[in-house]
Write a protein that holds these residues in place. Structure first.
Motif, PDB file in Angstrom:
ATOM      1  N   GLU A 138       0.859  -1.192   0.000  1.00 18.32           N
ATOM      2  CA  GLU A 138       0.000   0.000   0.000  1.00 18.32           C
ATOM      3  C   GLU A 138       0.894   1.240   0.000  1.00 18.32           C
ATOM      4  O   GLU A 138       2.087   1.156   0.276  1.00 18.32           O
ATOM      5  CB  GLU A 138      -0.907  -0.002   1.238  1.00 18.32           C
ATOM      6  N   ALA A 139       0.294   2.393  -0.261  1.00 13.25           N
ATOM      7  CA  ALA A 139       1.057   3.642  -0.273  1.00 13.25           C
ATOM      8  C   ALA A 139       1.758   3.840   1.069  1.00 13.25           C
ATOM      9  O   ALA A 139       1.157   3.634   2.125  1.00 13.25           O
ATOM     10  CB  ALA A 139       0.133   4.823  -0.558  1.00 13.25           C
ATOM     11  N   PRO A 140       3.040   4.208   1.047  1.00 16.22           N
ATOM     12  CA  PRO A 140       3.754   4.429   2.298  1.00 16.22           C
ATOM     13  C   PRO A 140       3.234   5.678   3.007  1.00 16.22           C
ATOM     14  O   PRO A 140       2.611   6.535   2.389  1.00 16.22           O
ATOM     15  CB  PRO A 140       5.200   4.626   1.845  1.00 16.22           C
ATOM     16  N   THR A 141       3.503   5.769   4.290  1.00 19.51           N
ATOM     17  CA  THR A 141       3.193   6.972   5.053  1.00 19.51           C
ATOM     18  C   THR A 141       4.420   7.867   4.951  1.00 19.51           C
ATOM     19  O   THR A 141       5.460   7.558   5.556  1.00 19.51           O
ATOM     20  CB  THR A 141       2.900   6.618   6.527  1.00 19.51           C
ATOM     21  N   PRO A 142       4.356   8.971   4.181  1.00 23.17           N
ATOM     22  CA  PRO A 142       5.556   9.768   3.917  1.00 23.17           C
ATOM     23  C   PRO A 142       6.299  10.246   5.164  1.00 23.17           C
ATOM     24  O   PRO A 142       7.522  10.271   5.174  1.00 23.17           O
ATOM     25  CB  PRO A 142       5.030  10.950   3.100  1.00 23.17           C
ATOM     26  N   ARG A 143       5.570  10.585   6.227  1.00 26.00           N
ATOM     27  CA  ARG A 143       6.262  11.115   7.416  1.00 26.00           C
ATOM     28  C   ARG A 143       7.162  10.071   8.070  1.00 26.00           C
ATOM     29  O   ARG A 143       8.015  10.405   8.875  1.00 26.00           O
ATOM     30  CB  ARG A 143       5.261  11.689   8.412  1.00 26.00           C
ATOM     31  N   GLU A 144       7.000   8.801   7.701  1.00 29.30           N
ATOM     32  CA  GLU A 144       7.868   7.749   8.230  1.00 29.30           C
ATOM     33  C   GLU A 144       9.169   7.632   7.438  1.00 29.30           C
ATOM     34  O   GLU A 144      10.071   6.903   7.834  1.00 29.30           O
ATOM     35  CB  GLU A 144       7.145   6.398   8.185  1.00 29.30           C
ATOM     36  N   TRP A 145       9.262   8.338   6.328  1.00 23.42           N
ATOM     37  CA  TRP A 145      10.397   8.219   5.420  1.00 23.42           C
ATOM     38  C   TRP A 145      11.166   9.537   5.333  1.00 23.42           C
ATOM     39  O   TRP A 145      10.572  10.611   5.345  1.00 23.42           O
ATOM     40  CB  TRP A 145       9.916   7.826   4.027  1.00 23.42           C
ATOM     41  N   GLU A 146      12.478   9.425   5.228  1.00 24.09           N
ATOM     42  CA  GLU A 146      13.329  10.612   5.043  1.00 24.09           C
ATOM     43  C   GLU A 146      14.084  10.472   3.731  1.00 24.09           C
ATOM     44  O   GLU A 146      14.710   9.443   3.469  1.00 24.09           O
ATOM     45  CB  GLU A 146      14.327  10.751   6.196  1.00 24.09           C
ATOM     46  N   ILE A 147      14.018  11.509   2.924  1.00 15.34           N
ATOM     47  CA  ILE A 147      14.766  11.561   1.676  1.00 15.34           C
ATOM     48  C   ILE A 147      16.035  12.363   1.973  1.00 15.34           C
ATOM     49  O   ILE A 147      15.959  13.532   2.352  1.00 15.34           O
ATOM     50  CB  ILE A 147      13.962  12.235   0.543  1.00 15.34           C
ATOM     51  N   VAL A 148      17.184  11.705   1.817  1.00 14.70           N
ATOM     52  CA  VAL A 148      18.467  12.321   2.157  1.00 14.70           C
ATOM     53  C   VAL A 148      19.266  12.535   0.882  1.00 14.70           C
ATOM     54  O   VAL A 148      19.478  11.594   0.110  1.00 14.70           O
ATOM     55  CB  VAL A 148      19.275  11.419   3.120  1.00 14.70           C
ATOM     56  N   PHE A 149      19.704  13.767   0.674  1.00 15.46           N
ATOM     57  CA  PHE A 149      20.593  14.091  -0.435  1.00 15.46           C
ATOM     58  C   PHE A 149      21.976  14.300   0.169  1.00 15.46           C
ATOM     59  O   PHE A 149      22.189  15.227   0.950  1.00 15.46           O
ATOM     60  CB  PHE A 149      20.121  15.344  -1.170  1.00 15.46           C
ATOM     61  N   ALA A 150      22.919  13.414  -0.160  1.00 10.90           N
ATOM     62  CA  ALA A 150      24.266  13.453   0.410  1.00 10.90           C
ATOM     63  C   ALA A 150      25.252  13.849  -0.680  1.00 10.90           C
ATOM     64  O   ALA A 150      25.308  13.203  -1.733  1.00 10.90           O
ATOM     65  CB  ALA A 150      24.620  12.087   0.991  1.00 10.90           C
ATOM     66  N   ILE A 151      26.013  14.900  -0.416  1.00 10.39           N
ATOM     67  CA  ILE A 151      26.931  15.439  -1.420  1.00 10.39           C
ATOM     68  C   ILE A 151      28.366  15.290  -0.932  1.00 10.39           C
ATOM     69  O   ILE A 151      28.725  15.780   0.138  1.00 10.39           O
ATOM     70  CB  ILE A 151      26.600  16.910  -1.725  1.00 10.39           C
ATOM     71  N   ILE A 152      29.170  14.584  -1.725  1.00  9.75           N
ATOM     72  CA  ILE A 152      30.583  14.376  -1.423  1.00  9.75           C
ATOM     73  C   ILE A 152      31.367  15.585  -1.921  1.00  9.75           C
ATOM     74  O   ILE A 152      31.248  15.971  -3.086  1.00  9.75           O
ATOM     75  CB  ILE A 152      31.117  13.111  -2.123  1.00  9.75           C
ATOM     76  N   GLY A 153      32.163  16.170  -1.043  1.00  7.77           N
ATOM     77  CA  GLY A 153      32.980  17.293  -1.473  1.00  7.77           C
ATOM     78  C   GLY A 153      33.839  17.831  -0.357  1.00  7.77           C
ATOM     79  O   GLY A 153      33.737  17.385   0.792  1.00  7.77           O
ATOM     80  N   PRO A 154      34.686  18.795  -0.690  1.00 15.00           N
ATOM     81  CA  PRO A 154      35.549  19.384   0.323  1.00 15.00           C
ATOM     82  C   PRO A 154      34.721  20.034   1.427  1.00 15.00           C
ATOM     83  O   PRO A 154      33.655  20.593   1.173  1.00 15.00           O
ATOM     84  CB  PRO A 154      36.351  20.450  -0.434  1.00 15.00           C
ATOM     85  N   THR A 155      35.207  19.936   2.642  1.00 14.24           N
ATOM     86  CA  THR A 155      34.519  20.542   3.778  1.00 14.24           C
ATOM     87  C   THR A 155      34.491  22.056   3.614  1.00 14.24           C
ATOM     88  O   THR A 155      35.466  22.657   3.198  1.00 14.24           O
ATOM     89  CB  THR A 155      35.233  20.165   5.093  1.00 14.24           C
ATOM     90  N   GLN A 189      26.399  16.853   4.019  1.00 13.14           N
ATOM     91  CA  GLN A 189      27.726  17.002   3.433  1.00 13.14           C
ATOM     92  C   GLN A 189      28.555  15.788   3.822  1.00 13.14           C
ATOM     93  O   GLN A 189      28.646  15.436   4.997  1.00 13.14           O
ATOM     94  CB  GLN A 189      28.388  18.262   3.954  1.00 13.14           C
ATOM     95  N   ILE A 190      29.162  15.141   2.817  1.00 12.70           N
ATOM     96  CA  ILE A 190      30.078  14.037   3.075  1.00 12.70           C
ATOM     97  C   ILE A 190      31.479  14.584   2.808  1.00 12.70           C
ATOM     98  O   ILE A 190      31.869  14.793   1.662  1.00 12.70           O
ATOM     99  CB  ILE A 190      29.803  12.834   2.150  1.00 12.70           C
ATOM    100  N   PRO A 191      32.236  14.845   3.877  1.00 14.12           N
ATOM    101  CA  PRO A 191      33.578  15.406   3.679  1.00 14.12           C
ATOM    102  C   PRO A 191      34.525  14.421   3.008  1.00 14.12           C
ATOM    103  O   PRO A 191      34.364  13.205   3.141  1.00 14.12           O
ATOM    104  CB  PRO A 191      34.050  15.713   5.109  1.00 14.12           C
ATOM    105  N   LEU A 192      35.491  14.979   2.314  1.00 12.14           N
ATOM    106  CA  LEU A 192      36.560  14.162   1.753  1.00 12.14           C
ATOM    107  C   LEU A 192      37.613  13.993   2.834  1.00 12.14           C
ATOM    108  O   LEU A 192      38.187  14.979   3.306  1.00 12.14           O
ATOM    109  CB  LEU A 192      37.191  14.864   0.541  1.00 12.14           C
ATOM    110  N   GLY A 193      37.853  12.759   3.258  1.00 12.87           N
ATOM    111  CA  GLY A 193      38.872  12.489   4.270  1.00 12.87           C
ATOM    112  C   GLY A 193      40.261  12.617   3.692  1.00 12.87           C
ATOM    113  O   GLY A 193      40.450  12.793   2.492  1.00 12.87           O
ATOM    114  N   SER A 194      41.261  12.498   4.544  1.00 12.99           N
ATOM    115  CA  SER A 194      42.645  12.610   4.056  1.00 12.99           C
ATOM    116  C   SER A 194      43.319  11.252   4.007  1.00 12.99           C
ATOM    117  O   SER A 194      42.874  10.278   4.528  1.00 12.99           O
ATOM    118  CB  SER A 194      43.429  13.540   4.945  1.00 12.99           C
TER     119      SER A 194
END
Length: 194
Positions: A138-155, A189-194
């Motif tokens: 059945e259709a999901p309950t949207p408030r139970e779900w999180e849409i995460v946009f994760a961007i890899i890049g320099p801090t 933000q997904i930082p670039l590690g060293s």
């Protein structure tokens, strides 16, 4: 703003509102591992999935009945119903495409039972049975779900306002569209590690 070789004049008040809206959706650091220098998105997703016990759905493309192109539901999925889309920081157009993918995926997931059925079948056949079990009939309950946009890049101390302006604007539009039916939305933000 210089974008794609063209200069645009943006009203300062409008730019400030967009920046505030985007900053309000920025999640605190942590939750996803840092990226390693030179690591591709594919390798990052596989490592993050292994490190955090996430479901790796990167490149798992689903063809909904009646559609002409395949849809990637997300890159990573966890048992807390976080639908994670990962992209390397790049041009505004690349990031805007990321946000559009997230909107299309979430809207199909909510509104199209055929897409959910195709997603469930595809994940089951791929051996991703725990991920398939998260897909409701059945259709999901949207408030139970999180849409995460994760961007890899320099801090950046100015995160997320350091993102290109049109990427910020497209994120704001995507977030509003997703929050309309009740989804939770965040930008990481997904930082670039060293």
């Amino acid at each position: 703003v210089l974008s794609g070789g063209t200069w645009y004049e943006i009203a300062a008040e409008f730019a400030e509102r967009v920046g505030e809206d985007v900053a309000a959706r920025a999640a605190p650091p942590g939750g996803l591992p840092d990226a390693m220098p030179g690591e591709t998105e594919d390798r990052y997703n596989a490592r993050a999935a292994g490190d955090l016990k996430l479901h790796l759905l990167d490149k798992e493309l689903v063809l909904p009945p009646g559609a002409h192109s395949r849809i990637e539901f997300c890159d990573l999925l966890d048992m807390n119903k976080r639908v994670i889309h990962v992209k390397r920081r790049s041009r505004s157009s690349t990031l805007s495409h990321l946000f559009s993918q997230g909107v299309v995926s979430a809207e199909l997931f909510l509104r199209d039972p055929r897409f959910r059925a195709a997603l469930n079948t595809h994940l089951s056949k791929a051996g991703l049975t725990e991920a398939a079990a998260l897909v409701p009939k059945e259709a999901p309950t949207p408030r139970e779900w999180e849409i995460v946009f994760a961007i890899i890049g320099p801090t950046s101390e100015d995160w997320p306002r350091s993102l290109p302006f049109f990427a910020q604007l497209n994120f704001k539009i995507a977030a509003e569209r997703l929050m309309g039916p009740g989804y939770r939305v965040s930008l990481v933000q997904i930082p670039l590690g060293s």
